[in-house]
Write an enzyme that holds these catalytic residues in place. Structure first.
Site, short mmCIF file in Angstrom:
data_model
loop_
_atom_site.label_atom_id
_atom_site.label_comp_id
_atom_site.label_asym_id
_atom_site.label_seq_id
_atom_site.Cartn_x
_atom_site.Cartn_y
_atom_site.Cartn_z
N ASP A 1 -4.84 -3.16 0.28
CA ASP A 1 -4.01 -2.14 1.33
C ASP A 1 -3.20 -1.96 2.55
OD1 ASP A 1 -5.04 0.22 2.82
OD2 ASP A 1 -6.42 -0.96 3.61
N ASP A 30 -2.93 -0.75 6.27
CA ASP A 30 -3.92 0.19 7.50
C ASP A 30 -4.83 -1.15 7.59
OD1 ASP A 30 -1.50 1.42 8.69
OD2 ASP A 30 -1.46 2.97 7.40
N GLU A 79 -13.84 11.69 6.24
CA GLU A 79 -13.86 11.14 5.79
C GLU A 79 -14.41 9.77 5.29
OE1 GLU A 79 -10.24 7.88 4.85
OE2 GLU A 79 -10.18 8.72 6.83
N SER A 93 -1.26 2.68 -0.21
CA SER A 93 -1.94 2.63 1.23
C SER A 93 -1.18 4.25 1.30
CB SER A 93 -0.35 2.67 2.39
OG SER A 93 -0.24 2.74 3.43
N LYS A 111 -6.32 5.90 -4.30
CA LYS A 111 -5.67 4.89 -4.81
C LYS A 111 -5.80 4.32 -5.57
CE LYS A 111 -5.94 3.46 -0.56
NZ LYS A 111 -6.08 2.25 0.59
#
Length: 341
Positions: free
Chosen positions: A88, A90, A132, A200, A250
């Protein structure tokens, strides 16, 4: 839950075993990204140690030491030709905290040059971001909410007239930085021809620009799977290309969207591993900051996977779930400016 404190030389040896494989440098050359002062192993056989006794500045937690040892041995014996790294971006490759402030994400750093649309995107963030991470929302419903959030955000970027010049300016003025040792890790993996796949939910063009400005070099072994922008001849955003990628979808099924990094002139320099050959690399080192990031290896028929989870926030609340999900959990320290940030 109980924890056992291990000395620093143990983790150094373990990461040396992973990265050294057959021909990697000795542990003295392992990037600081993987060198920590303290390691905690979970076990029911050791004396209990309360969470408040844990020094959060430089810690990792290992759930099953024996299982990790077996994976390290298998990966080392197979050699670098069978290894790939999936990461990943971030808050995994980049710092969660930068100089005492919350580091920006590849989405969050973007300033369109249009305050009205920046405010609209911020309002969407404030509404959707708590959803989220809400444990009360079922995954299927949450996935729809993420698709909705990302779709609206992309629409605002187009409607607000985002330009590539605005991306360059945003990155130059951003509060984003790589964790200590990440660049050295990239260099080591490039030297050994180990492919790195950066997944990402952000924006591929911004990630490339961050690498271009912050690292100032190109890596032929890195590909990015992220949301790709399409600009017209004047440098204005007109559309997005390919499947929308958000925080909950993802995975390796999106590998066909992977694009290599471009050099400083915008071209691709040197040979780039094709996607089919990457799928033949059945040993995986996976790095992420969300349990959902474990899905980045879905669709890949791997033999061994070592997963490293970066727990950046709400450590006491989330440690148990991260401990069960990842082989290794890397605890971020709020005030640290070093490798744990």
């Amino acid at each position: 839950m109980s924890y056992r404190l291990l000395s620093s030389n143990i983790i150094n040896t373990e990461w040396s075993a992973i990265l050294k494989l057959q021909n990697f440098p000795n542990s003295n050359h392992i990037p600081n990204f993987f060198l920590l002062n303290r390691v905690w192993c979970c076990s029911n056989n050791y004396n209990n140690l309360e969470m408040e006794d844990l020094d959060p500045t430089k810690l990792i937690v290992i759930n099953d030491q024996r299982s990790l040892d077996r994976k390290i041995s298998a990966i080392r014996n197979a050699g670098p030709s069978k290894l790939q790294v999936i990461a990943d971006f971030d808050a995994t490759l980049t710092r969660y905290w930068v100089n005492g402030l919350r580091g920006q994400s590849s989405h969050g750093l973007l300033k369109q040059g249009n305050p009205e649309y920046d405010a609209k995107r911020q309002a969407l963030f404030e509404y959707y971001h708590p959803l989220e991470f809400s444990p009360a929302i079922p995954l299927e419903e949450k996935t729809k909410l993420m698709e909705e959030w990302w779709g609206k955000t992309h629409g605002l970027l187009i409607e607000g007239g985002l330009t590539y010049d605005a991306i360059k300016s945003s990155v130059a003025n951003s509060n984003i930085a790589f964790r200590d040792g990440v660049v050295e890790l990239f260099e080591l993996l490039e030297e050994k021809d180990v492919p790195v796949l950066i997944f990402s939910a952000g924006l591929a063009d911004i990630i490339e620009e961050v690498l271009r400005q912050k690292v100032q070099r190109y890596f032929k072994n890195i590909k990015i799977v992220s949301n790709q922008m399409v600009f017209d001849d004047s440098g204005r955003l007109v559309s997005f290309k390919g499947k929308l990628i958000h925080s909950l979808n993802k995975n390796e099924h999106a590998l066909d969207m992977a694009t290599p990094l471009h050099d400083q002139t915008g071209g691709i320099d040197g040979a780039v591993a094709d996607n089919a050959s990457v799928k033949q690399r059945t040993n995986v080192l996976l790095l992420g900051d969300h349990t959902g990031d474990l899905g980045m290896s879905d669709g890949l028929n791997y033999e061994n996977r070592i997963s490293v989870g970066f727990l950046n926030d709400n450590i006491e609340k989330n440690l148990e779930s991260y401990r069960k999900a990842f082989d290794i959990v890397y605890l971020t320290h709020v005030g640290s400016g070093g490798s744990c940030s």
